[in-house]
Motif scaffolding. Structure first.
Motif, PDB file in Angstrom:
ATOM      1  N   THR A  49       0.836  -1.209   0.000  1.00 27.33           N
ATOM      2  CA  THR A  49       0.000   0.000   0.000  1.00 27.33           C
ATOM      3  C   THR A  49       0.868   1.255   0.000  1.00 27.33           C
ATOM      4  OG1 THR A  49      -1.810  -1.125   1.133  1.00 27.33           O
ATOM      5  CG2 THR A  49      -1.753   1.282   1.308  1.00 27.33           C
ATOM      6  N   ILE A  50       1.904   1.256   0.832  1.00 24.92           N
ATOM      7  CA  ILE A  50       2.804   2.413   0.871  1.00 24.92           C
ATOM      8  C   ILE A  50       3.454   2.588  -0.494  1.00 24.92           C
ATOM      9  CG2 ILE A  50       4.889   3.394   1.908  1.00 24.92           C
ATOM     10  CD1 ILE A  50       4.207   1.692   4.446  1.00 24.92           C
ATOM     11  N   GLY A  51       3.950   1.489  -1.069  1.00 23.95           N
ATOM     12  CA  GLY A  51       4.604   1.548  -2.370  1.00 23.95           C
ATOM     13  C   GLY A  51       3.705   2.118  -3.454  1.00 23.95           C
ATOM     14  N   LYS A  52       2.446   1.678  -3.480  1.00 24.07           N
ATOM     15  CA  LYS A  52       1.505   2.210  -4.479  1.00 24.07           C
ATOM     16  C   LYS A  52       1.281   3.705  -4.263  1.00 24.07           C
ATOM     17  CE  LYS A  52      -1.095  -1.925  -5.630  1.00 24.07           C
ATOM     18  NZ  LYS A  52      -2.387  -2.613  -5.586  1.00 24.07           N
ATOM     19  N   ALA A  53       1.166   4.117  -3.007  1.00 26.01           N
ATOM     20  CA  ALA A  53       0.875   5.521  -2.703  1.00 26.01           C
ATOM     21  C   ALA A  53       2.028   6.446  -3.081  1.00 26.01           C
ATOM     22  CB  ALA A  53       0.552   5.675  -1.215  1.00 26.01           C
TER      23      ALA A  53
END
Length: 135
Positions: A49-53
Motif C-alpha cells: 500500500t505504501i509503495g503504491k501511494a
C-alpha cells in the motif's frame, strides 16, 4: 472560488526539514503520517500500500523504512493475524511515529556529542603537538 476544508488533509512538522531526509524517505514518512492515528501515533499500512501511494517498489519502501528507523523517527513492530482456519500468519508492520520533540531532542543531543568529541580530539592533538615539539 473559496477553499473549504473538509478535514481531508494532514500536517507535517517543520522540523522534518532538519532531519536530512532524501525524497524517498520523506515520501514514506509523509504517507505514514497521513495514515497515523493522531492519538496513538500508530498505523499499519502494508508495504504494498505504501509503495503504491508513493510510487515505489516494495524493496525500496523497505529501504526507506529502515532509514527512518535508524534515525529514530519511527519504530516498527511485527504483527500476526489469525486465519479463518485458525493458523497464524504475519500481518502488516505496526508503525509508531515518534513524537517530533523527542526526535528533535535526540538530533540535537547527537550533534552536541559530535561537537564535544571534536573539541576533545583537538585538545588531544594540541597536547601531542606540544609533547613532540617542546619549546
Amino acid at each position: 472560488m473559496k477553499y473549504r476544508s473538509h478535514g481531508n488533509f494532514f500536517s507535517l512538522p517543520n522540523e522534518i526539514f532538519l532531519w536530512g531526509l532524501n525524497s524517498g524517505a520523506f515520501a514514506v514518512y509523509s504517507f505514514l503520517r497521513r495514515c497515523e492515528d493522531r492519538k496513538t501515533h500508530q498505523c499499519w499500512p502494508s508495504i504494498k500500500t505504501i509503495g503504491k501511494a508513493v510510487n515505489m517498489s516494495e524493496n525500496t519502501v523497505r529501504k526507506y523504512i529502515r532509514q527512518l528507523e535508524e534515525r529514530g523517527i519511527i519504530a516498527t513492530e511485527p504483527t500476526e493475524i489469525i486465519t479463518k482456519a485458525g493458523g497464524k500468519r504475519n500481518g502488516n508492520l505496526l508503525f509508531t511515529l515518534r513524537p517530533i520533540q523527542e526526535v528533535i531532542d535526540e538530533y540535537y543531543a547527537r550533534q552536541m556529542d559530535e561537537m564535544e568529541l571534536m573539541v576533545e580530539r583537538q585538545r588531544v592533538a594540541k597536547l601531542l603537538a606540544k609533547q613532540e615539539n617542546p619549546a
